[in-house]
Design a protein around this motif. Sequence first.
Motif, short mmCIF file in Angstrom:
data_model
loop_
_atom_site.label_atom_id
_atom_site.label_comp_id
_atom_site.label_asym_id
_atom_site.label_seq_id
_atom_site.Cartn_x
_atom_site.Cartn_y
_atom_site.Cartn_z
N SER A 217 6.80 -0.35 5.81
CA SER A 217 5.79 -0.17 4.77
C SER A 217 4.54 -0.92 5.19
O SER A 217 4.59 -1.82 6.03
CB SER A 217 6.30 -0.66 3.41
OG SER A 217 6.63 -2.03 3.47
N LEU A 218 3.42 -0.53 4.61
CA LEU A 218 2.14 -1.17 4.91
C LEU A 218 1.69 -1.98 3.71
O LEU A 218 1.79 -1.53 2.57
CB LEU A 218 1.09 -0.11 5.25
CG LEU A 218 1.36 0.71 6.50
CD1 LEU A 218 0.34 1.83 6.63
CD2 LEU A 218 1.36 -0.17 7.74
N TRP A 219 1.18 -3.16 3.97
CA TRP A 219 0.69 -4.09 2.94
C TRP A 219 -0.73 -4.48 3.28
O TRP A 219 -1.06 -4.69 4.45
CB TRP A 219 1.57 -5.33 2.91
CG TRP A 219 2.98 -5.06 2.46
CD1 TRP A 219 3.89 -4.24 3.07
CD2 TRP A 219 3.63 -5.60 1.32
NE1 TRP A 219 5.07 -4.25 2.37
CE2 TRP A 219 4.93 -5.07 1.29
CE3 TRP A 219 3.23 -6.48 0.32
CZ2 TRP A 219 5.84 -5.39 0.30
CZ3 TRP A 219 4.15 -6.80 -0.67
CH2 TRP A 219 5.43 -6.26 -0.68
N LEU B 207 0.84 -1.19 0.00
CA LEU B 207 0.00 0.00 0.00
C LEU B 207 0.88 1.24 0.00
O LEU B 207 0.55 2.24 -0.62
CB LEU B 207 -0.92 0.00 1.23
CG LEU B 207 -1.79 1.22 1.44
CD1 LEU B 207 -2.78 1.39 0.28
CD2 LEU B 207 -2.53 1.13 2.76
N THR B 208 1.99 1.17 0.71
CA THR B 208 2.90 2.31 0.80
C THR B 208 4.31 1.87 0.44
O THR B 208 4.64 0.69 0.53
CB THR B 208 2.96 2.89 2.23
OG1 THR B 208 3.55 1.93 3.11
CG2 THR B 208 1.58 3.25 2.74
N SER B 209 5.10 2.84 0.08
CA SER B 209 6.53 2.59 -0.04
C SER B 209 7.11 2.69 1.38
O SER B 209 6.37 2.86 2.35
CB SER B 209 7.17 3.61 -0.97
OG SER B 209 6.90 4.92 -0.50
N GLU B 210 8.40 2.62 1.49
CA GLU B 210 9.04 2.72 2.80
C GLU B 210 8.76 4.10 3.41
O GLU B 210 8.91 5.12 2.75
CB GLU B 210 10.54 2.53 2.63
CG GLU B 210 11.31 2.54 3.92
CD GLU B 210 12.78 2.30 3.66
OE1 GLU B 210 13.57 3.23 3.85
OE2 GLU B 210 13.13 1.18 3.25
N LEU B 211 8.31 4.09 4.66
CA LEU B 211 7.99 5.31 5.39
C LEU B 211 8.82 5.38 6.66
O LEU B 211 9.21 4.35 7.21
CB LEU B 211 6.52 5.30 5.82
CG LEU B 211 5.45 5.24 4.75
CD1 LEU B 211 4.10 4.93 5.39
CD2 LEU B 211 5.40 6.56 4.01
N PRO B 212 9.04 6.58 7.19
CA PRO B 212 9.61 6.67 8.54
C PRO B 212 8.67 5.96 9.52
O PRO B 212 7.45 5.93 9.31
CB PRO B 212 9.65 8.17 8.82
CG PRO B 212 9.66 8.82 7.46
CD PRO B 212 8.84 7.90 6.59
#
Length: 66
Positions: free
Chosen positions: A44-46, A11-16
């Motif tokens: 990241s969120l999946w 869902l997201t790329s790498e985030l802090p």
Amino acid sequence: MTAVTVTPIPLTSELPLADCADWALVLDAVGIPYERRATAAGASLWVLPADHARAAHELLHYLREN
């Protein structure tokens, strides 16, 4: 009958880590299951493919309000 395994998609790329935690809280609040995957520099969120569009919509709504 063979069981079908559904694989989560990003869902997201790498985030802090702090941002990932905030976004995960949004998904928790609306009842969307997710996986948080740690990376070297954050997380990241999946989500399941069936939940991806709704999850993206909810995060976009959150980002617009904050």
